[in-house]
Every structure is written in structure tokens, then in C-alpha cells.
Design an enzyme around this catalytic site. Structure first.
Site, PDB file in Angstrom:
ATOM      1  N   ASP A   1       0.863  -1.196   0.000  1.00 18.84           N
ATOM      2  CA  ASP A   1       0.000   0.000   0.000  1.00 18.84           C
ATOM      3  C   ASP A   1       0.891   1.235   0.000  1.00 18.84           C
ATOM      4  O   ASP A   1       2.075   1.170   0.350  1.00 18.84           O
ATOM      5  CB  ASP A   1      -0.915   0.024   1.237  1.00 18.84           C
ATOM      6  CG  ASP A   1      -1.853   1.240   1.234  1.00 18.84           C
ATOM      7  OD1 ASP A   1      -2.447   1.534   0.175  1.00 18.84           O
ATOM      8  OD2 ASP A   1      -1.978   1.910   2.271  1.00 18.84           O
ATOM      9  N   SER A   2       0.293   2.370  -0.364  1.00 20.62           N
ATOM     10  CA  SER A   2       1.039   3.627  -0.325  1.00 20.62           C
ATOM     11  C   SER A   2       1.446   3.965   1.112  1.00 20.62           C
ATOM     12  O   SER A   2       2.395   4.704   1.326  1.00 20.62           O
ATOM     13  CB  SER A   2       0.179   4.752  -0.888  1.00 20.62           C
ATOM     14  OG  SER A   2      -0.961   4.926  -0.070  1.00 20.62           O
TER      15      SER A   2
ATOM     16  N   TYR B   1      -0.882   8.613  -2.490  1.00 26.23           N
ATOM     17  CA  TYR B   1      -0.856   8.415  -3.938  1.00 26.23           C
ATOM     18  C   TYR B   1      -2.106   9.011  -4.601  1.00 26.23           C
ATOM     19  O   TYR B   1      -2.121   9.230  -5.794  1.00 26.23           O
ATOM     20  CB  TYR B   1      -0.873   6.909  -4.255  1.00 26.23           C
ATOM     21  CG  TYR B   1       0.450   6.167  -4.140  1.00 26.23           C
ATOM     22  CD1 TYR B   1       1.561   6.727  -3.525  1.00 26.23           C
ATOM     23  CD2 TYR B   1       0.568   4.890  -4.676  1.00 26.23           C
ATOM     24  CE1 TYR B   1       2.744   6.015  -3.427  1.00 26.23           C
ATOM     25  CE2 TYR B   1       1.742   4.174  -4.593  1.00 26.23           C
ATOM     26  CZ  TYR B   1       2.831   4.730  -3.963  1.00 26.23           C
ATOM     27  OH  TYR B   1       4.002   4.024  -3.871  1.00 26.23           O
ATOM     28  N   GLY B   2      -3.152   9.214  -3.778  1.00 28.61           N
ATOM     29  CA  GLY B   2      -4.491   9.512  -4.290  1.00 28.61           C
ATOM     30  C   GLY B   2      -4.578  10.688  -5.243  1.00 28.61           C
ATOM     31  O   GLY B   2      -5.422  10.705  -6.136  1.00 28.61           O
TER      32      GLY B   2
ATOM     33  N   CYS C   1      -4.313  -1.450  -2.159  1.00 29.23           N
ATOM     34  CA  CYS C   1      -4.448  -0.015  -2.372  1.00 29.23           C
ATOM     35  C   CYS C   1      -5.331   0.153  -3.599  1.00 29.23           C
ATOM     36  O   CYS C   1      -5.010  -0.362  -4.675  1.00 29.23           O
ATOM     37  CB  CYS C   1      -3.057   0.576  -2.620  1.00 29.23           C
ATOM     38  SG  CYS C   1      -3.064   2.313  -3.082  1.00 29.23           S
ATOM     39  N   ASN C   2      -6.451   0.854  -3.425  1.00 31.61           N
ATOM     40  CA  ASN C   2      -7.369   1.046  -4.561  1.00 31.61           C
ATOM     41  C   ASN C   2      -6.755   1.931  -5.629  1.00 31.61           C
ATOM     42  O   ASN C   2      -6.956   1.708  -6.815  1.00 31.61           O
ATOM     43  CB  ASN C   2      -8.668   1.681  -4.066  1.00 31.61           C
ATOM     44  CG  ASN C   2      -9.469   0.726  -3.213  1.00 31.61           C
ATOM     45  OD1 ASN C   2     -10.348   0.032  -3.711  1.00 31.61           O
ATOM     46  ND2 ASN C   2      -9.166   0.662  -1.929  1.00 31.61           N
ATOM     47  N   THR C   3      -6.023   2.951  -5.198  1.00 29.48           N
ATOM     48  CA  THR C   3      -5.442   3.882  -6.157  1.00 29.48           C
ATOM     49  C   THR C   3      -4.452   3.151  -7.064  1.00 29.48           C
ATOM     50  O   THR C   3      -4.470   3.310  -8.290  1.00 29.48           O
ATOM     51  CB  THR C   3      -4.739   5.035  -5.402  1.00 29.48           C
ATOM     52  OG1 THR C   3      -5.636   5.531  -4.394  1.00 29.48           O
ATOM     53  CG2 THR C   3      -4.348   6.152  -6.329  1.00 29.48           C
TER      54      THR C   3
ATOM     55  N   GLU D   1      -2.502   9.428   7.660  1.00 33.22           N
ATOM     56  CA  GLU D   1      -1.034   9.332   7.610  1.00 33.22           C
ATOM     57  C   GLU D   1      -0.391  10.238   8.656  1.00 33.22           C
ATOM     58  O   GLU D   1       0.717   9.993   9.099  1.00 33.22           O
ATOM     59  CB  GLU D   1      -0.517   9.661   6.206  1.00 33.22           C
ATOM     60  CG  GLU D   1      -0.837   8.597   5.152  1.00 33.22           C
ATOM     61  CD  GLU D   1      -0.073   7.274   5.348  1.00 33.22           C
ATOM     62  OE1 GLU D   1       1.137   7.318   5.618  1.00 33.22           O
ATOM     63  OE2 GLU D   1      -0.711   6.202   5.239  1.00 33.22           O
TER      64      GLU D   1
ATOM     65  N   CYS E   1     -11.156   2.887  -0.312  1.00 36.76           N
ATOM     66  CA  CYS E   1      -9.758   3.233  -0.033  1.00 36.76           C
ATOM     67  C   CYS E   1      -9.397   2.456   1.216  1.00 36.76           C
ATOM     68  O   CYS E   1     -10.141   2.487   2.211  1.00 36.76           O
ATOM     69  CB  CYS E   1      -9.589   4.730   0.199  1.00 36.76           C
ATOM     70  SG  CYS E   1      -7.942   5.169   0.814  1.00 36.76           S
ATOM     71  N   THR E   2      -8.280   1.757   1.174  1.00 37.04           N
ATOM     72  CA  THR E   2      -7.956   0.851   2.286  1.00 37.04           C
ATOM     73  C   THR E   2      -7.605   1.602   3.568  1.00 37.04           C
ATOM     74  O   THR E   2      -7.568   1.010   4.643  1.00 37.04           O
ATOM     75  CB  THR E   2      -6.798  -0.087   1.888  1.00 37.04           C
ATOM     76  OG1 THR E   2      -5.669   0.701   1.491  1.00 37.04           O
ATOM     77  CG2 THR E   2      -7.213  -0.986   0.745  1.00 37.04           C
ATOM     78  N   HIS E   3      -7.367   2.900   3.462  1.00 37.16           N
ATOM     79  CA  HIS E   3      -7.127   3.697   4.668  1.00 37.16           C
ATOM     80  C   HIS E   3      -8.413   3.949   5.463  1.00 37.16           C
ATOM     81  O   HIS E   3      -8.370   4.142   6.676  1.00 37.16           O
ATOM     82  CB  HIS E   3      -6.559   5.079   4.312  1.00 37.16           C
ATOM     83  CG  HIS E   3      -5.088   5.101   4.007  1.00 37.16           C
ATOM     84  ND1 HIS E   3      -4.544   4.496   2.907  1.00 37.16           N
ATOM     85  CD2 HIS E   3      -4.056   5.697   4.669  1.00 37.16           C
ATOM     86  CE1 HIS E   3      -3.229   4.718   2.907  1.00 37.16           C
ATOM     87  NE2 HIS E   3      -2.906   5.443   3.961  1.00 37.16           N
TER      88      HIS E   3
END
Ligand code: DGL
Length: 280
Positions: A16-17, A48-49, A79-81, A164, A198-200
Site C-alpha cells: 500500500d502507499s 498516492y491519491g 491499495c485502490n489507487t 497518515e 480506499c484501504t485507509h
């Protein structure tokens, strides 16, 4: 094929980012605890979004190559992005040259597959990064499987930075959480299901729940991604043979180790040991 890649069995790579992929890793380890895993977070270059297609593709390819060098034969873009912007290009343009036997899988397809059984009104909302929403990947994947479902997306550019920077539970977060949910529901009041694309975002779940009307269900994708991976491994015994089974998990970050450990401990509720890694 790249000569330096070991053919010995290895761990499953989860990329993931930043911290978001930890929500996917957690669910995968619940369903498939026997495997070994390497988690790689590109925290130094997250989010990354809002980055361009070219940059997300370049960064994601660097991470995938690193995970292959570390012995992974199977990498999950948690990570979806990255799944929206880099997965297909890596599968089509890079994998045949790197090693046609290795696999990279994403999170959008397994999430889209689960949606048909979740919505009654056939109106769903997707909350995700600007990159994922603008790529139109969700409506495209969903309409291939369920052409009758109406899909509305809302980009939430402030949410990943909140996470983040460890501000997910702060009072300041509430304004932006409420804002994007209200904007999504203004677009389509018939939405009965919201996908956290979004995995976040599962890290913000308590506050997202607080600002969403109670008749709307909110769906984090980890469970569906984990189930789909289990099914993939059942259908691909040749890949299972290339995975080691010692129940271990190693963590790597492009950021400073202390910073990752502090936040990862909060998200995972347990202490992790992490090593710094460079992708450039
Ligand atoms: N967690 C990621 C996703 O699922 C990316 C967030 C970001 O880096 O902007 O889209």
C-alpha cells in the site's frame, strides 16, 4: 525473465502507499493465518491519491519489483489507487518480462463482486481517493457484473492525509468526514450502501458511522478481499506451492522506522517491528 529472482517459495507480498493496507493485511491474516507475509508501505511518498497515472504506475511497479526480489511470487495491491491506476499495466506490460509465473492482484474487482448481494435499493456510493474516483474503475467493474446498480463516487482528498498524520481521531477530522459524506448523499439520496473504496478509510470508521444515517450500511473491503484471495489460492494450487507457511509477517516502510511503528501499533493494536527500505 529476470535472472536474479529466486524461484524458491516465499511470502505473500501486501503493498500500500502507506498504512491503509494494514486493514487488508489484518483481514487476510484472519482468513489465511498459515501463510507468511511481507507488508510494504510507501509511507514516504504517500498519499498516492492525488498523483498522476504515470507516477502511481512508476511507484507501484518499483514496489512490486522489490517484493519479487524479496521472494514473493504473489503480490496483493492493498491499495485502490494503485489497483485503479497501475494493476492492469503491470499485469499486461511488465509481468510477462519480469516472470510470467508471478501474479499481482488488486482490491477493486473482489470488492465489486461483493456489491450485488449487499444493496437492496440498487443505489450505492463509493468513497475513495481522487485517483480512484477519476479512474472510473468502480463503476466500470460494477457495471460489468451488475448493470442495474447506480454508482455514485465521491473523492475524499483530505482523509488519507488525516490518517497518515495520525489525526484520524482528532476533532479536526470531523469537519472533513461529514463534508464528503453529505456531498455523496446529496448526489443520490437513495444510496443504501457505501463502499469504503480506499484501504485507509476503515481507520476512520467510527467517525464515518457517526455522520452517516443509520439505515445506510458502510462496507470496508478487507473481508471481501481476504475471501477472494482464499478462493484464488483454492483455485491455484500451483501458487500455493510457491508460498511459504510459517505464520510470519515482516513489515517494511520507505519512511523512518519509528514513525511507522508508532502509527502501525495504533492501527493494528499490537506492536510491530519494521525495517526501512528504499524503492528508488
Ligand atoms: N490506501 C490507498 C487506497 O486504497 C491509497 C491512499 C493514498 O495514498 O492516497 O486508495
Amino acid at each position: 525473465m529476470q535472472q536474479y529472482l529466486s524461484q524458491a517459495p516465499g511470502p505473500i507480498g501486501i503493498f500500500d502507499s502507506g498504512y491503509g493496507g494494514l486493514t487488508i493485511l489484518q483481514q487476510i491474516r484472519k482468513v489465511l493465518p498459515e501463510y507468511d507475509y511481507i507488508y510494504l508501505g510507501d509511507n514516504a511518498r504517500s498519499p498516492y491519491g492525488s498523483r498522476s497515472f504515470e507516477v502511481v504506475y512508476e511507484f507501484t511497479l518499483q514496489a512490486v519489483n522489490k517484493l519479487f526480489e524479496m521472494g514473493c511470487h504473489l503480490v496483493i495491491l492493498a491499495c485502490n489507487t494503485a489497483s485503479a491506476k497501475a494493476l492492469r499495466s503491470i499485469q499486461i506490460n511488465n509481468l510477462p518480462n519480469i516472470d510470467p509465473q508471478r501474479r499481482v492482484l488488486g482490491v477493486i474487482r473482489p470488492t465489486a463482486e461483493s456489491i450485488g448481494a449487499l444493496t437492496k435499493s440498487r443505489h450505492i456510493g463509493i468513497l475513495a481517493t481522487a485517483g480512484t474516483i477519476n479512474s472510473e474503475s468502480y463503476p466500470m467493474e460494477i457495471h460489468k457484473l451488475f448493470p442495474d446498480i447506480q454508482v455514485h463516487g465521491m473523492a475524499c482528498p483530505m482523509w488519507v492525509p488525516l490518517i497518515e498524520n495520525n489525526e484520524a481521531s482528532s476533532e479536526g477530522a470531523d469537519y472533513f468526514i461529514r463534508k464528503y459524506i453529505d456531498q455523496l448523499l446529496d448526489k443520490d439520496p437513495e444510496i443504501d450502501t457505501i463502499i469504503l473504496g480506499c484501504t485507509h478509510y476503515p481507520i476512520l470508521l467510527p467517525k464515518i458511522r457517526q455522520y452517516t444515517p443509520s439505515h445506510i450500511q458502510i462496507i470496508p473491503q478487507g473481508e471481501y478481499v481476504a475471501r477472494s484471495l482464499k478462493d484464488y489460492l483454492r483455485r491455484h494450487p500451483e501458487m500455493v506451492e510457491k508460498c511459504t507457511l510459517n505464520r510470519s509477517c515482516r513489515f517494511y516502510t520507505t519512511e523512518a522506522e519509528e514513525k511507522f511503528t508508532e502509527s502501525a501499533n495504533i492501527f493494528l493494536n499490537s506492536s510491530v517491528k519494521v525495517e526501512h527500505i528504499s524503492l528508488e
